[in-house]
Design an enzyme around this catalytic site. Structure first.
Site, PDB file in Angstrom:
ATOM      1  N   ASP A 186       9.028   2.477  -0.220  1.00  0.00           N
ATOM      2  CA  ASP A 186       8.290   3.712   0.562  1.00  0.00           C
ATOM      3  C   ASP A 186       8.392   2.598   1.848  1.00  0.00           C
ATOM      4  OD1 ASP A 186       6.141   4.841   1.973  1.00  0.00           O
ATOM      5  OD2 ASP A 186       4.529   3.415   1.337  1.00  0.00           O
ATOM      6  N   LYS A 239       3.952   9.201   8.880  1.00  0.00           N
ATOM      7  CA  LYS A 239       3.745   9.289   9.635  1.00  0.00           C
ATOM      8  C   LYS A 239       5.012   8.623  11.142  1.00  0.00           C
ATOM      9  CE  LYS A 239       0.960   5.261   8.271  1.00  0.00           C
ATOM     10  NZ  LYS A 239       0.769   3.888   7.293  1.00  0.00           N
ATOM     11  N   TYR A 263       0.997  -1.162   0.168  1.00  0.00           N
ATOM     12  CA  TYR A 263      -0.227   0.094  -0.051  1.00  0.00           C
ATOM     13  C   TYR A 263       0.847   1.216  -0.394  1.00  0.00           C
ATOM     14  CZ  TYR A 263      -3.382   3.271   1.964  1.00  0.00           C
ATOM     15  OH  TYR A 263      -4.139   4.876   1.453  1.00  0.00           O
TER      16      TYR A 263
END
Ligand SMILES: *Cc1c(COP(=O)(O)O)cnc(C)c1O
Length: 438
Positions: free
Chosen positions: A239, A267, A144
């Site tokens: 990522d 995050k 994702y």
């Protein structure tokens, strides 16, 4: 457990917000029941509107490496508020955080701040396309990378949980440039490169997948990927929105000793505020406007409050190298507790862990790929989840997610979690206890 106020709020929320939530997995659809509305968080715990206490293992889906509301981030935020919330003009702190990121992650020579992980990954792919002059890119099934159109092809996380890994609303044109390879399978990458000779701008990968549950890449696989990308002049993008500053101060790339061309962050980098970043080789990053022709912008990018929280988090990491030892010790302790619980019910469910990220897959046998991850019994996970919640343990409300241990989870927290695990697993072992639930 009394959840009257949460239930009432959820009913109301559903009238005004699609599904009652601002991000799908929060709605508990994958595990049954209604979501819990949170009032406040402190350390390893948060408290809901009905006054229930939970030991939290999602940490806002990753950002809270130091638990909820750590004093040093709170202090930095309060101080920043005094000076104003946003200027849309450069500030000193933006220079300092950029410098600090390049120091912590050596492959990043230049970095640009954005407002979310989604923005970071889409901007990185745009930079790679602009730099190479090519249009296609490779992603891996089950990974994702946020919700930009061309990433929602065989995607992980909520997209996978809700059975729409390839989302309606994504055009055929968008989908056509996304090539899908199999995680941990270098031949699948080679085949795609062979079939799309000289048309591929980038390969983007979660170097430790967290969005099909935790599935670490094999070292060999990542090394070969690095080599192929160099040979074929394809931009390799790690990522690290989840793994960055989570598995090591320099992210997964530090653990594996592999340098990607570009990296994306989110995050933890925002200390709990909405922040993302992408960065890497200077020669690629120089293509971004206003230096180069690839456009990328943001009204609130580099926002002073967000930078203050992020800078406080990253400075703490820099000044406390023992953070990752502490996380490893606590997480290993919890892993042991869960393994004992599994022994108790004579189950051999796959438990994958890298540092403070882990997933208990409700399937026996190894999970090292998307195909093995999706063998999991998601109904059983849902039941297990509800039982853990009743015991005051808040896990990710879906099977294909990671849970996170923070530096402030105490031995008491971890012991409580392990014994809740014993009881929850014993409960779900009896099929009669969950047969009629869904
Ligand atoms: C969370 C996540 C994203 C998306 O970040 P948002 O801030 O939710 O947009 C992208 N990539 C990975 C690996 C993630 O874990």
């Amino acid at each position: 457990m009394n959840t009257l106020i949460s239930t009432k709020l959820f009913k109301e929320a559903q009238q005004y917000i699609p599904g009652g939530v601002n991000s799908p997995v929060r709605a508990f659809k994958a595990v049954g029941g209604n979501p819990i509305f949170i009032q406040r968080g402190e350390g390893s715990k948060f408290y809901d509107v009905d006054g229930n206490e939970f030991i939290d293992y999602i940490g806002s889906w990753g950002p809270h490496l130091f638990g909820h509301n750590p004093p040093f981030i709170k202090k930095a935020l309060l101080k920043a508020v005094e000076d104003g919330t946003s200027f849309g003009a450069p500030t000193k702190l933006e220079v300092e955080i950029a410098k600090l990121i390049t120091e912590l992650v050596p492959s990043v020579e230049m970095v640009r701040m954005v407002n979310s992980g989604t923005e970071a990954t889409m901007s990185a792919v745009r930079a790679a396309r602009g730099f190479t002059g090519k249009e296609k890119f490779i992603k891996f099934e089950g990974c994702y990378h946020g919700h930009a159109d061309y990433f929602l092809i065989k995607a992980g996380s909520g997209a996978l949980t809700f059975g729409v890994p390839t989302s309606p609303g994504v055009t055929k044109g968008n989908a056509a440039d996304t090539l899908i390879a199999d995680y941990n399978d270098i031949d699948s990458v080679k085949n795609i490169i062979h079939q799309n000779n000289d048309e591929i701008a980038a390969v983007i990968i979660e170097p430790i997948a967290g969005n099909m549950g935790v599935v670490p890449a094999e070292k060999n696989f990542l090394e070969e990927l690095r080599n192929i990308c160099s040979e074929e002049k394809i931009v390799l993008i790690f990522d690290e929105v989840m793994t960055g500053f989570r598995v090591a101060k320099g992210g997964a790339q530090e653990l594996y000793g592999i340098k990607p061309d570009l990296s994306t962050f989110g995050k933890i980098i925002g200390g709990g505020l909405p922040v993302g970043a992408f960065g890497g080789k200077k020669e690629i990053m120089e293509i971004i406007a206003p230096n180069g022709p690839v456009y990328q912008a943001g009204t609130l990018s580099g926002n002073p409050l967000a930078m203050a929280a992020g800078y406080a988090a990253l400075t703490y990491i820099k000044d406390h190298p023992d953070v990752y030892n502490i996380l490893e010790e606590k997480s290993a302790y919890l892993e042991n507790g869960i393994r004992e619980a599994l022994t108790d019910v004579k189950k051999n469910y796959a438990l994958n862990r890298v540092g403070s990220m882990m997933t208990l897959f409700f399937t026996e046998g190894e999970v090292n790929s998307f195909k093995s991850a999706v063998k999991s019994d998601t109904i059983l996970y849902g039941k297990f989840y509800s039982e853990m919640l009743k015991h005051g343990i808040y896990l990710a409300p879906a099977q294909f997610e990671a849970v996170f241990v923070s530096t402030v989870h105490s031995k008491v927290d971890l012991d409580k979690t392990a014994s809740a695990c014993v009881e929850a697993l014993r409960f779900v072992r009896d099929k009669k206890n969950y047969k009629n639930i869904f």
